[in-house]
Scaffold this active site. Structure first.
Site, mmCIF file in Angstrom:
data_model
loop_
_atom_site.group_PDB
_atom_site.id
_atom_site.type_symbol
_atom_site.label_atom_id
_atom_site.label_comp_id
_atom_site.label_asym_id
_atom_site.label_seq_id
_atom_site.Cartn_x
_atom_site.Cartn_y
_atom_site.Cartn_z
ATOM 1 N N PHE A 30 -10.206 -0.327 -0.117
ATOM 2 C CA PHE A 30 -9.976 -1.111 1.094
ATOM 3 C C PHE A 30 -10.523 -2.506 0.872
ATOM 4 C CE2 PHE A 30 -9.937 -2.652 5.322
ATOM 5 C CZ PHE A 30 -8.875 -1.984 5.910
ATOM 6 N N ASP B 117 -7.460 -7.934 6.630
ATOM 7 C CA ASP B 117 -8.497 -7.740 7.635
ATOM 8 C C ASP B 117 -8.935 -6.285 7.736
ATOM 9 O OD1 ASP B 117 -7.372 -6.632 10.703
ATOM 10 O OD2 ASP B 117 -5.968 -6.906 9.050
ATOM 11 N N LYS C 31 -1.353 -2.086 -4.613
ATOM 12 C CA LYS C 31 -2.270 -1.003 -4.975
ATOM 13 C C LYS C 31 -1.603 -0.077 -5.986
ATOM 14 C CE LYS C 31 -5.221 -0.790 -0.915
ATOM 15 N NZ LYS C 31 -5.801 0.093 0.108
ATOM 16 N N ASP D 254 0.852 -1.190 0.000
ATOM 17 C CA ASP D 254 0.000 0.000 0.000
ATOM 18 C C ASP D 254 0.889 1.242 0.000
ATOM 19 O OD1 ASP D 254 -1.997 1.891 0.335
ATOM 20 O OD2 ASP D 254 -2.898 0.949 2.079
ATOM 21 N N ARG E 83 -10.347 -11.970 7.678
ATOM 22 C CA ARG E 83 -9.144 -12.648 7.183
ATOM 23 C C ARG E 83 -9.465 -14.007 6.567
ATOM 24 N NH1 ARG E 83 -4.526 -10.048 9.040
ATOM 25 N NH2 ARG E 83 -4.678 -9.032 11.061
#
Length: 182
Positions: free
Chosen positions: A151, A158, A130, A102, A164
């Site tokens: 997201f 999670d 990402k 990320d 998860r």
């Protein structure tokens, strides 16, 4: 939990096909060598298990516990190593496994720390990367899937320690993210 998912990005068969391809690529790249895999806890555990079962090489496995999200939907930028000793990578070929690239903070910090131990090589493998401007420059060597800046949960990813165990990767409904920030 399924009602909390806006849409599924990758179903279980698609993930399995991609893991097969990643395992083949890694196996070819490390042919005739022992590989030291460093799994970034906790999110990468499912990805790590599914991937490593497909790699027919001698593998040493270690884990590294770090925190950068601190219960939020975005990385704080502060990476905290939760263990005293680093995995032994001196003179070894190391492969860092993480579920998500990320901001780049976590993987850059891990790579920097491991480089001080003088490994033969360090490569990075992520399930998801990402498409976004990163705070730290990290280029993974192996990428399962590239995704937009959304997201996502499932397959180890999670939100507030839930989701998860979903067998697919899905986008979490925005209302849930907004509620958590109130």
């Amino acid at each position: 939990m399924q009602t909390d998912i806006e849409r599924v990005l990758f179903d279980e068969p698609a993930i399995n096909r991609r893991l097969d391809a990643l395992a083949q690529q890694i196996s070819n790249d490390y042919r005739d060598r022992e590989l030291t895999v460093i799994a970034v806890l906790t999110g990468s555990l499912m990805f790590m298990a599914d991937l490593l079962r497909r790699i027919p090489l001698p593998v040493k496995l270690d884990c590294l516990s770090v925190v950068s999200y601190h219960g939020k939907a975005q990385s704080s930028g502060e990476v905290i190593f939760k263990q005293v000793a680093l995995p032994d990578v001196a003179g070894r070929d190391a492969l860092i496994l993480d579920e998500l690239l990320d901001s780049g903070h976590t993987l850059a910090a891990i790579r920097d720390k491991l480089e001080t131990a003088n490994p033969c090589s360090i490569r990075v493998c992520v399930l998801l990367s990402k498409r976004k401007q990163r705070a730290r420059d990290v280029e993974p060597d192996y990428v399962g899937f590239e995704i937009e800046d959304e997201f996502v949960v499932g397959c180890g990813l999670d939100f507030m320690e839930h989701y998860r165990n979903l067998p697919y990767i899905g986008v979490l409904r925005k209302e849930l993210l907004e509620k958590s920030s109130e």
